[in-house]
Design a protein around this motif. Structure first.
Motif, PDB file in Angstrom:
ATOM      1  N   TYR A   5       1.062  -1.382   0.136  1.00 35.25           N
ATOM      2  CA  TYR A   5       0.186  -0.137   0.085  1.00 35.25           C
ATOM      3  C   TYR A   5       0.720   1.290   0.051  1.00 35.25           C
ATOM      4  CZ  TYR A   5      -3.481  -3.218   1.483  1.00 35.25           C
ATOM      5  OH  TYR A   5      -4.307  -4.493   1.466  1.00 35.25           O
ATOM      6  N   PHE A   6       2.259   1.221   0.008  1.00 34.03           N
ATOM      7  CA  PHE A   6       3.117   2.107   0.178  1.00 34.03           C
ATOM      8  C   PHE A   6       2.906   3.302  -0.838  1.00 34.03           C
ATOM      9  CE2 PHE A   6       6.637   0.355   2.689  1.00 34.03           C
ATOM     10  CZ  PHE A   6       6.083  -0.087   3.768  1.00 34.03           C
ATOM     11  N   GLN A   7       2.576   2.751  -2.233  1.00 35.53           N
ATOM     12  CA  GLN A   7       2.403   4.018  -3.215  1.00 35.53           C
ATOM     13  C   GLN A   7       1.419   4.607  -3.280  1.00 35.53           C
ATOM     14  OE1 GLN A   7       3.453   2.062  -6.949  1.00 35.53           O
ATOM     15  NE2 GLN A   7       3.958   4.174  -7.523  1.00 35.53           N
ATOM     16  N   ARG A   8       0.122   3.899  -3.076  1.00 32.53           N
ATOM     17  CA  ARG A   8      -0.816   4.395  -3.079  1.00 32.53           C
ATOM     18  C   ARG A   8      -1.446   5.285  -1.748  1.00 32.53           C
ATOM     19  NH1 ARG A   8      -6.507   2.213  -5.398  1.00 32.53           N
ATOM     20  NH2 ARG A   8      -8.110   3.826  -4.289  1.00 32.53           N
ATOM     21  N   TYR A   9      -0.850   4.984  -0.541  1.00 30.88           N
ATOM     22  CA  TYR A   9      -1.181   5.717   0.593  1.00 30.88           C
ATOM     23  C   TYR A   9       0.178   5.559   1.319  1.00 30.88           C
ATOM     24  CZ  TYR A   9      -5.622   3.566  -0.308  1.00 30.88           C
ATOM     25  OH  TYR A   9      -6.708   3.221  -0.925  1.00 30.88           O
ATOM     26  N   PRO A  10       0.894   6.873   1.088  1.00 27.93           N
ATOM     27  CA  PRO A  10       2.236   7.151   1.673  1.00 27.93           C
ATOM     28  C   PRO A  10       2.295   7.111   3.180  1.00 27.93           C
ATOM     29  CG  PRO A  10       1.816   8.788  -0.261  1.00 27.93           C
ATOM     30  CD  PRO A  10       0.584   7.843  -0.031  1.00 27.93           C
ATOM     31  N   ALA A  11       1.152   7.327   3.658  1.00 29.61           N
ATOM     32  CA  ALA A  11       1.333   7.451   5.462  1.00 29.61           C
ATOM     33  C   ALA A  11       1.386   5.810   5.892  1.00 29.61           C
ATOM     34  CB  ALA A  11       0.030   8.008   5.718  1.00 29.61           C
ATOM     35  N   ILE A  12       1.159   5.063   4.956  1.00 29.21           N
ATOM     36  CA  ILE A  12       1.012   3.493   5.538  1.00 29.21           C
ATOM     37  C   ILE A  12       2.491   3.012   5.656  1.00 29.21           C
ATOM     38  CG2 ILE A  12       0.757   1.253   4.893  1.00 29.21           C
ATOM     39  CD1 ILE A  12      -2.031   2.039   4.019  1.00 29.21           C
ATOM     40  N   ALA A  13       3.413   3.923   5.008  1.00 27.93           N
ATOM     41  CA  ALA A  13       4.924   3.471   5.159  1.00 27.93           C
ATOM     42  C   ALA A  13       5.573   3.727   6.478  1.00 27.93           C
ATOM     43  CB  ALA A  13       5.873   4.258   4.121  1.00 27.93           C
ATOM     44  N   ALA A  14       4.974   4.684   7.260  1.00 29.08           N
ATOM     45  CA  ALA A  14       5.375   5.141   8.592  1.00 29.08           C
ATOM     46  C   ALA A  14       4.733   4.096   9.472  1.00 29.08           C
ATOM     47  CB  ALA A  14       4.818   6.618   8.782  1.00 29.08           C
ATOM     48  N   ILE A  15       3.717   3.520   9.161  1.00 26.18           N
ATOM     49  CA  ILE A  15       2.944   2.728  10.048  1.00 26.18           C
ATOM     50  C   ILE A  15       3.916   1.395   9.906  1.00 26.18           C
ATOM     51  CG2 ILE A  15       1.076   0.977  10.411  1.00 26.18           C
ATOM     52  CD1 ILE A  15      -0.678   2.939   9.202  1.00 26.18           C
ATOM     53  N   ALA A  16       4.368   0.907   8.600  1.00 28.26           N
ATOM     54  CA  ALA A  16       5.203  -0.204   8.421  1.00 28.26           C
ATOM     55  C   ALA A  16       6.348  -0.027   9.389  1.00 28.26           C
ATOM     56  CB  ALA A  16       5.438  -0.410   7.198  1.00 28.26           C
ATOM     57  N   ALA A  17       7.173   0.975   9.181  1.00 34.32           N
ATOM     58  CA  ALA A  17       8.369   1.458   9.911  1.00 34.32           C
ATOM     59  C   ALA A  17       8.284   1.071  11.251  1.00 34.32           C
ATOM     60  CB  ALA A  17       8.756   2.671   9.613  1.00 34.32           C
TER      61      ALA A  17
END
Length: 129
Positions: free
Chosen positions: A102-114
């Motif tokens: 989902y990183f590309q479509r929803y960039p905020a999710i990258a912070a969750i994943a980190a």
């Protein structure tokens, strides 16, 4: 069985994040040191923030379910951290890969994943103590 739609998957993740707030709060109460309690309460706060980010994406207002927290508390009391924390750490780290698509479509999710990777490492650190 039909594949979950993206929205259904994100709603399920949102629910998991909400439930994790209660789970980490409950585990914090069982910790012997203030440092361990603080780590788990910080993780609970992160999970709440994750749920809020996902709520912004899904548009769904969900309520936390305490069942997972109750089951985890029972498991912790029965087996201790050596039994429970490796499983939880692995789940947190694997969450990164669930979110990655989902990183590309929803960039905020990258912070969750980190944060999920960091949570896995924190749980492993608690285990090592």
């Amino acid at each position: 069985m039909a594949k979950k739609t993206e929205l259904e998957a994100l709603i399920a993740s949102q629910q998991t994040e909400l439930d994790a707030v209660l789970l980490y709060q409950a585990l914090a109460k069982l910790m012997k040191t203030e440092e361990d309690k603080e780590i788990l309460l910080s993780m609970a706060a992160d999970e709440g923030r994750h749920a809020a980010i996902l709520r912004g994406i899904t548009g769904k207002q969900l309520q936390p379910n305490g069942t997972l927290a109750k089951m985890t508390t029972v498991m912790y009391k029965a087996g201790g951290k050596r039994v429970l924390l490796p499983f939880m750490a692995r789940f947190e780290i694997e969450s990164f890969f669930s979110y990655q698509k989902y990183f590309q479509r929803y960039p905020a999710i990258a912070a969750i994943a980190a944060d999920e990777i960091r949570h896995g490492h924190l749980l492993n650190r608690l285990l090592a103590q």
